[in-house]
Design a protein around this motif. Structure first.
Motif, PDB file in Angstrom:
ATOM      1  N   ILE A   4       0.825  -1.192   0.000  1.00  9.43           N
ATOM      2  CA  ILE A   4       0.000   0.000   0.000  1.00  9.43           C
ATOM      3  C   ILE A   4       0.857   1.239   0.000  1.00  9.43           C
ATOM      4  CG2 ILE A   4      -0.358   0.150   2.474  1.00  9.43           C
ATOM      5  CD1 ILE A   4      -2.813   0.993  -0.317  1.00  9.43           C
ATOM      6  N   THR A 146      -3.416 -11.242  -1.844  1.00 14.01           N
ATOM      7  CA  THR A 146      -3.472  -9.893  -1.285  1.00 14.01           C
ATOM      8  C   THR A 146      -4.664  -9.140  -1.855  1.00 14.01           C
ATOM      9  OG1 THR A 146      -1.993  -9.024  -3.000  1.00 14.01           O
ATOM     10  CG2 THR A 146      -0.977  -9.715  -0.920  1.00 14.01           C
ATOM     11  N   GLU A 148      -6.809  -5.174  -1.585  1.00 15.00           N
ATOM     12  CA  GLU A 148      -6.760  -3.804  -1.099  1.00 15.00           C
ATOM     13  C   GLU A 148      -8.020  -3.069  -1.492  1.00 15.00           C
ATOM     14  OE1 GLU A 148      -4.084  -0.891  -3.198  1.00 15.00           O
ATOM     15  OE2 GLU A 148      -3.400  -2.699  -4.197  1.00 15.00           O
ATOM     16  N   ASN A 150      -9.172   0.903  -1.639  1.00 13.99           N
ATOM     17  CA  ASN A 150      -8.720   2.295  -1.558  1.00 13.99           C
ATOM     18  C   ASN A 150      -9.950   3.181  -1.636  1.00 13.99           C
ATOM     19  OD1 ASN A 150      -5.657   2.266  -1.689  1.00 13.99           O
ATOM     20  ND2 ASN A 150      -6.235   0.864  -3.318  1.00 13.99           N
ATOM     21  N   ALA A 160      -6.863   3.302   3.011  1.00  9.99           N
ATOM     22  CA  ALA A 160      -6.439   2.080   2.326  1.00  9.99           C
ATOM     23  C   ALA A 160      -6.464   0.937   3.328  1.00  9.99           C
ATOM     24  CB  ALA A 160      -5.039   2.259   1.752  1.00  9.99           C
ATOM     25  N   THR A 162      -5.598  -3.036   3.448  1.00  8.23           N
ATOM     26  CA  THR A 162      -4.946  -4.119   2.703  1.00  8.23           C
ATOM     27  C   THR A 162      -4.954  -5.382   3.549  1.00  8.23           C
ATOM     28  OG1 THR A 162      -2.744  -3.531   3.528  1.00  8.23           O
ATOM     29  CG2 THR A 162      -3.417  -2.545   1.444  1.00  8.23           C
ATOM     30  N   VAL A 172     -11.175  -7.060   3.545  1.00  9.91           N
ATOM     31  CA  VAL A 172     -10.900  -5.620   3.419  1.00  9.91           C
ATOM     32  C   VAL A 172     -12.200  -4.820   3.410  1.00  9.91           C
ATOM     33  CG1 VAL A 172      -8.615  -5.822   2.372  1.00  9.91           C
ATOM     34  CG2 VAL A 172     -10.621  -5.665   0.884  1.00  9.91           C
TER      35      VAL A 172
END
Length: 188
Positions: A4, A146, A148, A150, A160, A162, A172
């Motif tokens: 991030i 992974t 994320e 935003n 953000a 993550t 998330v």
């Protein structure tokens, strides 16, 4: 995991050519008189004002660290607060809140990414986020496990969230939903 940070740094560099220090700028700064004119207050909120909007805890996770900083780099000011949570050795969630003078440019990028993904159904793990206090986009990399999210909050702050070690974007989104985004949007 610094993805991030690297995403944000890349975004900041992309929207502001010339950001950063050079040998020449450091030499000029070293030559500057010590008793210069009074420094104007930063146009960003201090990181300690952002930190209360970070989750204190996450169910099933251990809080492993909190960081924050506020700085001015030429014409650019950045204030950020981040909290990290882990579950075992293979799962991690980070929440980062950023306020910057580059916010207008970053906001444009986040809104554009969310609009571009608007046609995705809500059942799509990478469907954009359009909540009362926030708009944002979500990504997932299955090869790295992974994710994320935003978010642009209050047309000013970037939040953000993550994760690492989860099989999708559910975590998330869940963590982002638990943040007081409306309260953050009111912070000035």
């Amino acid at each position: 995991m610094h993805e991030i940070k690297s995403h944000l740094v890349l975004l900041l560099l992309a929207v502001s050519p010339g950001l950063g220090c050079s040998e020449d700028s450091r030499a000029k700064a070293a030559e500057a008189p010590v008793a210069a004119a009074p420094v104007a207050p930063l146009p960003c909120v201090y990181f300690k004002e952002l930190a209360p909007f970070l989750p204190e805890s996450l169910d099933g996770f251990t809080h492993t660290g909190t960081e924050g900083s506020t700085g001015k780099y030429g014409e650019v000011s950045i204030s950020e607060a981040e909290r990290t949570f882990t579950r075992g050795e293979d799962r991690e969630v980070k929440v980062r809140i950023v306020d910057t003078t580059l916010g207008v440019k970053i906001a444009k990028s986040i809104r554009a990414a969310a609009q571009e993904a608007k046609r995705r159904p809500e059942s799509d793990p990478t469907a954009p986020i359009f909540w009362d206090a926030a708009v944002g986009f979500v990504r997932y990399d299955p090869s790295e496990a992974t994710a994320e999210a935003n978010l642009l909050v209050g047309d000013r702050y970037v939040v953000a969230v993550t994760s690492r070690g989860f099989p999708g974007t559910v975590e998330v989104r869940r963590v982002a939903r638990g943040i007081d985004l409306a309260g953050l949007a009111r912070l000035r």
